[in-house]
Write a protein that holds these residues in place. Structure first.
Motif, PDB file in Angstrom:
ATOM      1  N   VAL A 483      49.885  49.966   2.965  1.00 43.74           N
ATOM      2  CA  VAL A 483      49.564  49.403   1.749  1.00 43.74           C
ATOM      3  C   VAL A 483      50.335  47.901   1.724  1.00 43.74           C
ATOM      4  N   LEU A 484      51.582  47.818   1.980  1.00 42.69           N
ATOM      5  CA  LEU A 484      52.367  46.524   2.189  1.00 42.69           C
ATOM      6  C   LEU A 484      51.853  45.665   3.353  1.00 42.69           C
ATOM      7  N   THR A 485      51.407  46.342   4.583  1.00 40.98           N
ATOM      8  CA  THR A 485      51.002  45.616   5.614  1.00 40.98           C
ATOM      9  C   THR A 485      49.645  44.820   5.261  1.00 40.98           C
ATOM     10  N   MET A 486      48.814  45.493   4.379  1.00 39.55           N
ATOM     11  CA  MET A 486      47.564  45.019   4.107  1.00 39.55           C
ATOM     12  C   MET A 486      47.907  43.646   2.975  1.00 39.55           C
ATOM     13  N   ALA A 487      48.936  43.607   2.018  1.00 39.58           N
ATOM     14  CA  ALA A 487      49.475  42.742   1.263  1.00 39.58           C
ATOM     15  C   ALA A 487      49.943  41.545   1.939  1.00 39.58           C
ATOM     16  N   TYR A 488      50.648  41.981   2.906  1.00 43.45           N
ATOM     17  CA  TYR A 488      51.414  40.875   3.787  1.00 43.45           C
ATOM     18  C   TYR A 488      50.270  40.166   4.466  1.00 43.45           C
ATOM     19  N   LYS A 489      49.372  40.678   5.139  1.00 43.66           N
ATOM     20  CA  LYS A 489      48.197  40.033   6.043  1.00 43.66           C
ATOM     21  C   LYS A 489      47.507  39.266   5.101  1.00 43.66           C
ATOM     22  N   LYS A 490      47.404  39.468   3.738  1.00 43.98           N
ATOM     23  CA  LYS A 490      46.459  38.775   2.719  1.00 43.98           C
ATOM     24  C   LYS A 490      47.291  37.572   1.996  1.00 43.98           C
ATOM     25  N   TRP A 491      48.430  37.650   1.833  1.00 42.49           N
ATOM     26  CA  TRP A 491      49.346  36.654   1.262  1.00 42.49           C
ATOM     27  C   TRP A 491      50.353  35.999   2.119  1.00 42.49           C
ATOM     28  N   ALA A 540      46.578  42.332  -8.599  1.00 39.33           N
ATOM     29  CA  ALA A 540      46.283  41.222  -7.946  1.00 39.33           C
ATOM     30  C   ALA A 540      45.041  41.242  -6.967  1.00 39.33           C
ATOM     31  N   ASP A 541      44.692  42.645  -6.589  1.00 38.97           N
ATOM     32  CA  ASP A 541      43.622  42.707  -5.599  1.00 38.97           C
ATOM     33  C   ASP A 541      42.937  43.944  -5.705  1.00 38.97           C
ATOM     34  N   ASP A 542      41.645  43.844  -5.925  1.00 42.17           N
ATOM     35  CA  ASP A 542      40.741  44.940  -6.344  1.00 42.17           C
ATOM     36  C   ASP A 542      40.955  46.224  -4.852  1.00 42.17           C
ATOM     37  N   THR A 543      40.782  45.532  -4.120  1.00 41.64           N
ATOM     38  CA  THR A 543      40.757  46.423  -2.631  1.00 41.64           C
ATOM     39  C   THR A 543      41.975  47.169  -2.408  1.00 41.64           C
ATOM     40  N   ILE A 544      43.101  46.391  -2.561  1.00 44.02           N
ATOM     41  CA  ILE A 544      44.301  46.817  -2.332  1.00 44.02           C
ATOM     42  C   ILE A 544      44.907  48.064  -3.460  1.00 44.02           C
ATOM     43  N   GLU A 545      44.118  47.977  -4.721  1.00 39.96           N
ATOM     44  CA  GLU A 545      44.267  48.613  -5.779  1.00 39.96           C
ATOM     45  C   GLU A 545      43.624  50.197  -5.392  1.00 39.96           C
ATOM     46  N   LYS A 546      42.588  50.013  -4.918  1.00 42.70           N
ATOM     47  CA  LYS A 546      42.026  51.434  -4.446  1.00 42.70           C
ATOM     48  C   LYS A 546      42.778  52.200  -3.375  1.00 42.70           C
ATOM     49  N   TYR A 547      43.500  51.481  -2.394  1.00 37.90           N
ATOM     50  CA  TYR A 547      44.426  52.103  -1.506  1.00 37.90           C
ATOM     51  C   TYR A 547      45.683  52.714  -2.259  1.00 37.90           C
ATOM     52  N   ILE A 548      46.205  51.865  -3.342  1.00 35.56           N
ATOM     53  CA  ILE A 548      47.437  52.178  -4.026  1.00 35.56           C
ATOM     54  C   ILE A 548      47.085  53.592  -4.971  1.00 35.56           C
ATOM     55  N   LEU A 549      45.783  53.442  -5.588  1.00 42.45           N
ATOM     56  CA  LEU A 549      45.301  54.491  -6.170  1.00 42.45           C
ATOM     57  C   LEU A 549      45.392  55.831  -5.693  1.00 42.45           C
ATOM     58  N   ALA A 550      44.751  55.713  -4.368  1.00 45.11           N
ATOM     59  CA  ALA A 550      44.638  56.864  -3.368  1.00 45.11           C
ATOM     60  C   ALA A 550      45.873  57.572  -3.226  1.00 45.11           C
ATOM     61  N   TYR A 551      46.957  56.496  -2.821  1.00 43.48           N
ATOM     62  CA  TYR A 551      48.294  56.887  -2.600  1.00 43.48           C
ATOM     63  C   TYR A 551      48.874  57.537  -3.588  1.00 43.48           C
ATOM     64  N   GLU A 552      49.101  57.009  -4.835  1.00 47.84           N
ATOM     65  CA  GLU A 552      49.316  57.314  -6.165  1.00 47.84           C
ATOM     66  C   GLU A 552      48.679  58.993  -6.564  1.00 47.84           C
ATOM     67  N   SER A 553      47.565  59.272  -6.161  1.00 49.06           N
ATOM     68  CA  SER A 553      46.827  60.469  -6.531  1.00 49.06           C
ATOM     69  C   SER A 553      47.659  61.539  -5.641  1.00 49.06           C
ATOM     70  N   LYS A 554      48.272  61.468  -4.604  1.00 50.01           N
ATOM     71  CA  LYS A 554      48.864  62.148  -3.619  1.00 50.01           C
ATOM     72  C   LYS A 554      50.497  62.379  -4.135  1.00 50.01           C
ATOM     73  N   ILE A 555      51.012  61.792  -4.874  1.00 54.11           N
ATOM     74  CA  ILE A 555      52.228  61.948  -5.737  1.00 54.11           C
ATOM     75  C   ILE A 555      52.438  62.933  -6.594  1.00 54.11           C
ATOM     76  N   ASP A 556      53.281  63.894  -6.543  1.00 51.18           N
ATOM     77  CA  ASP A 556      53.459  64.723  -7.551  1.00 51.18           C
ATOM     78  C   ASP A 556      54.165  64.204  -8.898  1.00 51.18           C
ATOM     79  N   MET A 557      53.526  64.610  -9.932  1.00 51.32           N
ATOM     80  CA  MET A 557      54.156  64.164 -11.162  1.00 51.32           C
ATOM     81  C   MET A 557      55.365  64.686 -11.497  1.00 51.32           C
TER      82      MET A 557
END
Length: 790
Positions: A483-491, A540-557
């Motif tokens: 996710v951070l690599t995607m953000a770095y490439k974009k900004w 900041a970005d809808d595409t990155i948001e989807k990847y982050i939401l996918a990541y967060e779905s795997k995190i145990d509350m």
């Protein structure tokens, strides 16, 4: 001075110094000239006073002959120890003082002019019966245990009640029958023992004043105030009805004064509600709270400063204030110091009452004198906190059914085999309470029981757990890096590159090995450094948001971390424990029918169990070691069955964990004691503690002269120390091998010495695993005997 003068007793007391003077007469002819000279002076001093030998009941003569008596008792009451020892020359179970030490005299003086020494009574008629027991022992030659404690309750100069236990030295007394005495037969004694509280019967067998005690006794007094206070606090807190009595808090205050030996202290309680983080008044009970200062409830962060909040709420440790005024000045009027000062409190101890790591309430001990309550005497509370915690737990759950079916099933409770003993003690306790007698719940002890211990442990559980954690962390960090690599490439922001660098560093650090602090360090890094950045990126970005939401779905509350491999591991352990526990719990039902015994089972990384068998546990049944042998054979079969259940279960597990099994054979009987504070049985006594030491260390032991662990997959290890145990278990194994439980592979090995334990050996028997359904039949010791006959 003689409060019991008119009481009816089986013994008439004569003050006499004849027995002591006889000892001096022997010294007179001895080889030690110094002792002989001393004896001569003492014997000369009593010449002309025959009543000092013959005995007298007129206690006014004690004052008349005071100087002579002091001279006779000069060795018994040495001046060098007079200010230290608490000692009195007196008559048995009487409040007559013949001579006393200076320290005893000072104690009586401090109690005040109106105080008269009076022993605590054992109860109506018990003093008479105790006198009869003394006669039965010393005159008739029977052997009965009559060691009942006697006490003096004496206030000190500050009005604090002190408790002194009395120990008698009866070297200088003789018991002589009178014409009223009767002949006592064994049948008479049996009748008396069957009716221990029938005073009239005892008086008919041993009439009043049918014996004379000629002489005196030395009563040594020992200050047991702390022990008595603990016992009183324990009794008050165990008694459910006491809480609702109007004078309960007043009596508790007095007991705490004795406990701390401080006259001007007060006790309060504040209940704690974890959900709202508030202190609350304990409704319906006469408890005052000095922290609440008259309020019904108060937020803890308002009632406390940061230091006291951390100690009480977070750490569950004592918080002490030695000088309230100084703390008010130092902290600028901060709470709780200001509220305490308004109540004229100068020093205080606040003790958290926690159960299973959860704060329930705070005990408040306060004084109007500075410095008298402090961090040193706060440690005294350690002795009574378990009882207070137990009482608070009971009070908080008073309106609910504290133990429902689920808790009964999942937690250790009083086992059915020993419930009868607790029921008996509870009935006695309630009877005392209803009849107004001091109600004290006595400790439950079972003596001469034989222990059996067994465990099936998950092999290399720590390694498997760490491997699961390592894999989860690596997956989580890899997704964070993506996710951070995607953000770095974009900004193209350097801060993203720096974060990627740190993520990769964490990945590299756990690639080969997971260190103790790695998991927490990565958790903190993700929480404090990564999560805020991800929150920003989602906006900041809808595409990155989807990847982050996918990541967060795997995190145990629950854990806040990636939970996949760990979940598989935890589910595997839980499933193993559930299946194995079900096997032994079910088998226990039939084992109890063979002969009642105490059983407890624990789930850890595997399942372990304790069994105790002996006559003291069974209520009415006759015990024979045959039942111990039978239980050992039963345990061996059940351990084989549990191994087979695990073998069948292993292919179905998310993580195919292996297991090892072990039995400890201990051929010496011991005692177990139910500890009220921990609500469980523990092995009683220092010598018996060796068994617990072996239990805790044996599964980590190695075979002597090798690096090989004792426990091994596929083999049942049986640890013992005696040759007869080896032969017994080899016999069992041979029998069970014929029933398809073991193979022919059997090893006998010596074990490396453990710390404090040596000389242990072990049988390792290879288990025969069955692919079909495991037989539910168990074999008894009688089956074994029949097989050996064939």
């Amino acid at each position: 001075m003689c409060q019991l003068e008119n009481n009816i007793m089986p013994i008439k007391h004569l003050v006499s110094f004849d027995e002591l003077l006889k000892k001096y007469e022997k010294q007179l002819t001895g080889d030690d000239s110094f002792l002989a000279a001393t004896a001569k002076r003492i014997l000369d001093s009593q010449q002309g006073y025959p009543e000092l030998r013959d005995g007298f009941t007129d206690f006014t003569l004690l004052e008349k002959y005071k100087d002579v008596i002091d001279h006779i008792l000069q060795d018994t009451f040495t001046d060098a120890l007079s200010t230290n020892e608490i000692k009195v020359a007196t008559l048995p179970y009487r409040d007559v003082i013949i001579k006393s030490t200076k320290r005893f005299q000072q104690i009586i003086k401090d109690a005040g002019e109106e105080y008269t020494p009076e022993m605590r009574s054992l109860g109506d008629g018990m003093d008479y019966i105790m006198g009869c027991v003394v006669i039965l022992n010393f005159h008739y030659g029977f052997k009965f245990d009559f060691s009942r404690p006697y006490f003096y309750d004496i206030p000190d100069s500050q009005g604090v009640m002190r408790h002194y236990r009395i120990l008698y030295n009866a070297d200088f007394i003789d018991i002589i029958p009178t014409a009223k005495s009767k002949e006592i037969t064994q049948a008479d004694v049996d009748e008396l023992l069957e009716n221990p509280n029938d005073v009239e019967l005892w008086m008919s067998k041993i009439p009043p004043e049918s014996f004379i005690s000629k002489g005196f006794v030395i009563a040594n007094l020992f200050d047991v105030t702390a022990e008595q206070s603990i016992s009183e606090i324990k009794s008050k807190l165990i008694s459910k009805n006491d809480f609702h009595q109007a004078n309960f808090m007043e009596e508790l205050q007095e007991t705490f004064k004795s406990f701390f030996k401080l006259p001007n202290i007060k006790v309060g309680f504040a209940s704690y509600d974890a959900r709202s983080d508030k202190f609350e008044e304990i409704v319906g009970l006469s408890f005052k709270s000095f922290l609440l200062h008259g309020m019904d409830n108060l937020n803890c962060k308002v009632a406390l400063c940061q230091e006291s909040y951390n100690k009480l709420i977070k750490d569950n440790s004592y918080f002490t204030i030695t000088d309230v005024d100084r703390y008010v000045e130092k902290n600028g009027g901060m709470e709780p110091y200001t509220a305490l000062k308004e109540q004229n409190i100068k020093s205080a101890i606040f003790a958290p009452l926690a159960y299973n790591g959860k704060l329930l309430a705070v005990l408040e001990v306060v004084s109007e004198k500075k410095g008298v309550l402090n961090g040193v005497n706060a440690q005294k509370l350690d002795d009574i906190m378990p009882f207070i915690v137990s009482a608070v737990v009971r009070t908080k759950n008073e309106e609910n059914n504290r133990i429902d079916a689920i808790i009964q099933n999942e937690c250790t409770s009083v086992h059915s085999s020993v419930y009868w003993k607790f029921q008996e003690e509870a009935k006695r306790f309630m009877a005392d309470e209803l009849e107004g007698r001091p109600a004290i719940f006595k400790e439950i002890v079972f003596k001469d029981v034989y222990p059996l211990f067994g465990q099936i442990d998950i092999k290399d559980s720590s390694k498997a757990r760490n491997l699961a954690i390592q894999r989860d962390l690596m997956i989580q960090l890899s997704e964070v890096s993506s996710v951070l690599t995607m953000a770095y490439k974009k900004w193209n922001l350097p801060i993203y590159e720096e974060l990627i660098f740190r993520v990769n560093n964490h990945l590299e650090s756990i690639k080969e090995m997971l260190y103790t602090n790695s998991e927490q360090a990565i958790f903190d890094f993700v929480k404090d450094e990564v999560s805020p950045v991800f929150e920003h990126l989602k906006k900041a970005d809808d595409t990155i948001e989807k990847y982050i939401l996918a990541y967060e779905s795997k995190i145990d509350m629950g854990t806040g971390s990636y939970y996949d491999h760990r979940k598989n591991y935890d589910e595997s352990v839980t499933l193993i424990n559930k299946k194995l526990s079900a096997v032994i719990d079910k088998r226990q039902e039939s084992a109890q029918e063979m002969y009642p015994h105490y059983y407890e089972r624990y789930k850890t990384d595997g399942v372990e169990h304790n069994l105790y068998i002996g006559e003291s546990i069974s209520e009415n049944l006759v015990y024979n070691n045959l039942y111990l042998n039978n239980l050992r054979l039963w345990q061996l079969q059940v351990m084989c069955e549990m191994e087979n259940v695990h073998y069948a279960l292993k292919p179905e597990l998310p993580v195919p964990l292996d297991a090892t099994s072990l039995i400890l054979v201990y051929n010496t009987s011991l005692s177990i004691r139910f500890r009220m504070d921990e609500k469980q049985f523990d092995v009683d006594g220092t010598y018996n503690a060796r068994y617990e030491v072996i239990k805790k260390r044996i599964d980590k032991s190695f075979i002597k002269g090798t690096e090989e662990r004792l426990t091994k997959k596929g083999m049942l290890s049986i640890v013992y120390s005696q040759k007869k145990d080896e032969l017994e278990y080899l016999r069992y194994i041979k029998f069970l091998k014929s029933k398809g439980c073991f193979t022919d592979k059997i090893e006998i090995v010596e074990l490396e010495g453990l710390q404090g334990v040596s000389g242990l050996k072990a049988i390792r028997a290879e288990i025969l695993y069955k692919k079909d359904k495991v037989s539910e039949k168990t074999y008894t010791y009688d089956d074994l005997m029949e097989t050996l006959k064939e």
